[in-house]
Design a protein around this motif. Sequence first.
Motif, PDB file in Angstrom:
ATOM      1  N   HIS A 307       0.934  -1.417  -0.024  1.00  0.00           N
ATOM      2  CA  HIS A 307       0.117   0.145  -0.121  1.00  0.00           C
ATOM      3  C   HIS A 307       1.009   1.299  -0.030  1.00  0.00           C
ATOM      4  O   HIS A 307       0.428   2.076  -0.671  1.00  0.00           O
ATOM      5  N   GLU A 308       2.058   1.203   0.853  1.00  0.00           N
ATOM      6  CA  GLU A 308       2.854   2.350   0.783  1.00  0.00           C
ATOM      7  C   GLU A 308       3.347   2.637  -0.461  1.00  0.00           C
ATOM      8  O   GLU A 308       3.703   3.782  -0.773  1.00  0.00           O
ATOM      9  N   ARG A 309       3.963   1.655  -1.132  1.00  0.00           N
ATOM     10  CA  ARG A 309       4.370   1.796  -2.485  1.00  0.00           C
ATOM     11  C   ARG A 309       3.551   2.709  -3.375  1.00  0.00           C
ATOM     12  O   ARG A 309       3.961   3.420  -4.216  1.00  0.00           O
ATOM     13  N   LYS A 310       2.277   1.923  -3.288  1.00  0.00           N
ATOM     14  CA  LYS A 310       1.235   2.452  -4.232  1.00  0.00           C
ATOM     15  C   LYS A 310       1.140   4.071  -3.891  1.00  0.00           C
ATOM     16  O   LYS A 310       0.946   5.018  -4.851  1.00  0.00           O
ATOM     17  N   ASP A 311       1.087   4.407  -2.612  1.00  0.00           N
ATOM     18  CA  ASP A 311       0.851   5.921  -2.238  1.00  0.00           C
ATOM     19  C   ASP A 311       2.043   6.660  -2.867  1.00  0.00           C
ATOM     20  O   ASP A 311       2.205   7.816  -3.404  1.00  0.00           O
ATOM     21  N   GLU A 312       3.383   5.978  -2.699  1.00  0.00           N
ATOM     22  CA  GLU A 312       4.547   6.996  -3.305  1.00  0.00           C
ATOM     23  C   GLU A 312       4.743   7.024  -4.574  1.00  0.00           C
ATOM     24  O   GLU A 312       5.115   8.003  -5.076  1.00  0.00           O
ATOM     25  N   ARG A 313       4.375   5.935  -5.129  1.00  0.00           N
ATOM     26  CA  ARG A 313       4.399   5.813  -6.684  1.00  0.00           C
ATOM     27  C   ARG A 313       3.269   6.385  -7.598  1.00  0.00           C
ATOM     28  O   ARG A 313       3.601   7.246  -8.657  1.00  0.00           O
ATOM     29  N   LEU A 314       2.159   6.433  -7.047  1.00  0.00           N
ATOM     30  CA  LEU A 314       0.847   6.916  -7.620  1.00  0.00           C
ATOM     31  C   LEU A 314       0.410   8.163  -7.123  1.00  0.00           C
ATOM     32  O   LEU A 314      -0.109   9.040  -7.596  1.00  0.00           O
ATOM     33  N   LEU A 315      -0.157   7.991  -5.898  1.00  0.00           N
ATOM     34  CA  LEU A 315      -0.675   8.836  -5.170  1.00  0.00           C
ATOM     35  C   LEU A 315       0.000  10.283  -4.985  1.00  0.00           C
ATOM     36  O   LEU A 315      -0.721  11.184  -5.224  1.00  0.00           O
ATOM     37  N   TYR A 316       1.225  10.205  -4.339  1.00  0.00           N
ATOM     38  CA  TYR A 316       1.790  11.642  -4.238  1.00  0.00           C
ATOM     39  C   TYR A 316       2.259  12.241  -5.424  1.00  0.00           C
ATOM     40  O   TYR A 316       2.240  13.441  -5.302  1.00  0.00           O
ATOM     41  N   PRO A 317       2.768  11.719  -6.671  1.00  0.00           N
ATOM     42  CA  PRO A 317       2.751  12.594  -7.819  1.00  0.00           C
ATOM     43  C   PRO A 317       1.422  13.464  -8.133  1.00  0.00           C
ATOM     44  O   PRO A 317       1.610  14.486  -8.603  1.00  0.00           O
ATOM     45  N   ALA A 318       0.144  12.556  -7.994  1.00  0.00           N
ATOM     46  CA  ALA A 318      -1.043  13.299  -8.330  1.00  0.00           C
ATOM     47  C   ALA A 318      -1.157  14.338  -7.558  1.00  0.00           C
ATOM     48  O   ALA A 318      -1.694  15.407  -7.848  1.00  0.00           O
ATOM     49  N   VAL A 319      -1.067  14.086  -6.138  1.00  0.00           N
ATOM     50  CA  VAL A 319      -1.279  15.268  -5.389  1.00  0.00           C
ATOM     51  C   VAL A 319      -0.512  16.428  -5.590  1.00  0.00           C
ATOM     52  O   VAL A 319      -0.748  17.571  -5.313  1.00  0.00           O
ATOM     53  N   ALA A 320       0.859  16.115  -5.816  1.00  0.00           N
ATOM     54  CA  ALA A 320       1.828  17.259  -5.885  1.00  0.00           C
ATOM     55  C   ALA A 320       1.569  18.075  -7.158  1.00  0.00           C
ATOM     56  O   ALA A 320       1.684  19.102  -7.110  1.00  0.00           O
ATOM     57  N   ARG A 321       0.779  17.354  -8.019  1.00  0.00           N
ATOM     58  CA  ARG A 321       0.526  18.200  -9.611  1.00  0.00           C
ATOM     59  C   ARG A 321      -0.518  19.059  -9.061  1.00  0.00           C
ATOM     60  O   ARG A 321      -0.918  20.311  -9.385  1.00  0.00           O
TER      61      ARG A 321
END
Length: 400
Positions: A307-321
């Motif tokens: 789950h944490e890998r998904k957050d780091e790889r997928l969620l956080y870049p989208a949130v940063a944008r």
Amino acid sequence: EDVAERAGQGVRGTVEGHRVSVGKASWAGRADPAWLERVRGRAAARGAITVFVGVDGRLAAVLLLRDRVRPDAARTFRLLRRAGIGRAVMVTGDRADVAGPIGRLVGADAVHAGLSPAGKVEVARDESARAPTVMVGDGVNDAPALATAGVGVALGARGATASSEAADVVITVDRLERLAETLAIARRTRSVARQSVLAGMGLALAAMVVAALGFLTPAAGALLQEGIDVAAILSALRVLGPGRDRAPRLRGDEAELVRRLDEEHRALWPRIERLPALAGAAAGPAGRRRDAALDALSEFLADLEVHERKDERLLYPAVARALGGSDPTGAMSRGHAEIAELARRIGALTAELRTAPAAPEPADDLRRTVQELYAVLRLHFAQEEENYFVLADVHDQAGP
């Protein structure tokens, strides 16, 4: 809360030939008063309500029922303050020892607990007498207060039909923070409308003065008036723009990603809550119970890592944008690093404990490390839900 209310009315049935009764106080008089006080104290410390379960006329168990605070509640209160709301009051039917900590957590100015629907109406009337008041609710018990307040707002995604019918405004997504966004939109709409009206009237009056002085022919004046009308309409259409107060949002595939990760969060929360019990069992005497706890810990850590890998790889870049800035998710990524380090230590201690079951040192270290992970995960998950998951509307689901 619904389960507790039904329990308080006395739910009875049979389980494998035994007569079962559930109630808030049905069996309280048949138990040791000192034990009951300890149970109620433990429930109050956890912010839970107690439901007593009796089997064949004897007290058999106590259920502790607790609702999770909405992840966007504290954020909503902050946004409301920023939008100009001067006083925030929490009204609830829960006990004061449960409602008080929640009120302090979200930043309420006052908390009115243990209220019936009539009590909520009285609070709404008192607050309306002080200043224009907005009442927000999503249950049947909130409907009378919603109708009494100056403006009643119902959360209609999972709220009762009665509250939606009694309210003046219905928010159709299960996001409390949309209330603050609704206020911001309303104020921006009023401001833009006022600006457009005043600008249109000012230009029209100026044109009339110019025409009265003889500098405009009737045909030119008519064309100029049409131009003024078009300019006023275009000015009013500015309300459709994003505006400075609009919160950033994730849409499309990115919003669907947030919904999927939110579902994973909801599935992981009960397992996180079990970590203190697993820590005690894993550090206990060698045997089946310890082995089962170690297996459960290992399985949880494996799922958590995915789950944490998904957050780091997928969620956080989208949130940063969506948020912009140089590194808006940097602090949360640091949280992931801490979680990974604690998980690594737990894995090493688990392996050591399996190798030397009688050694006390790894057992004590394992208990402390799991408790540390529990604290970090609760904070980290709450921060993600409050700061990131609110950027997309999440489908309504029952919480753990």
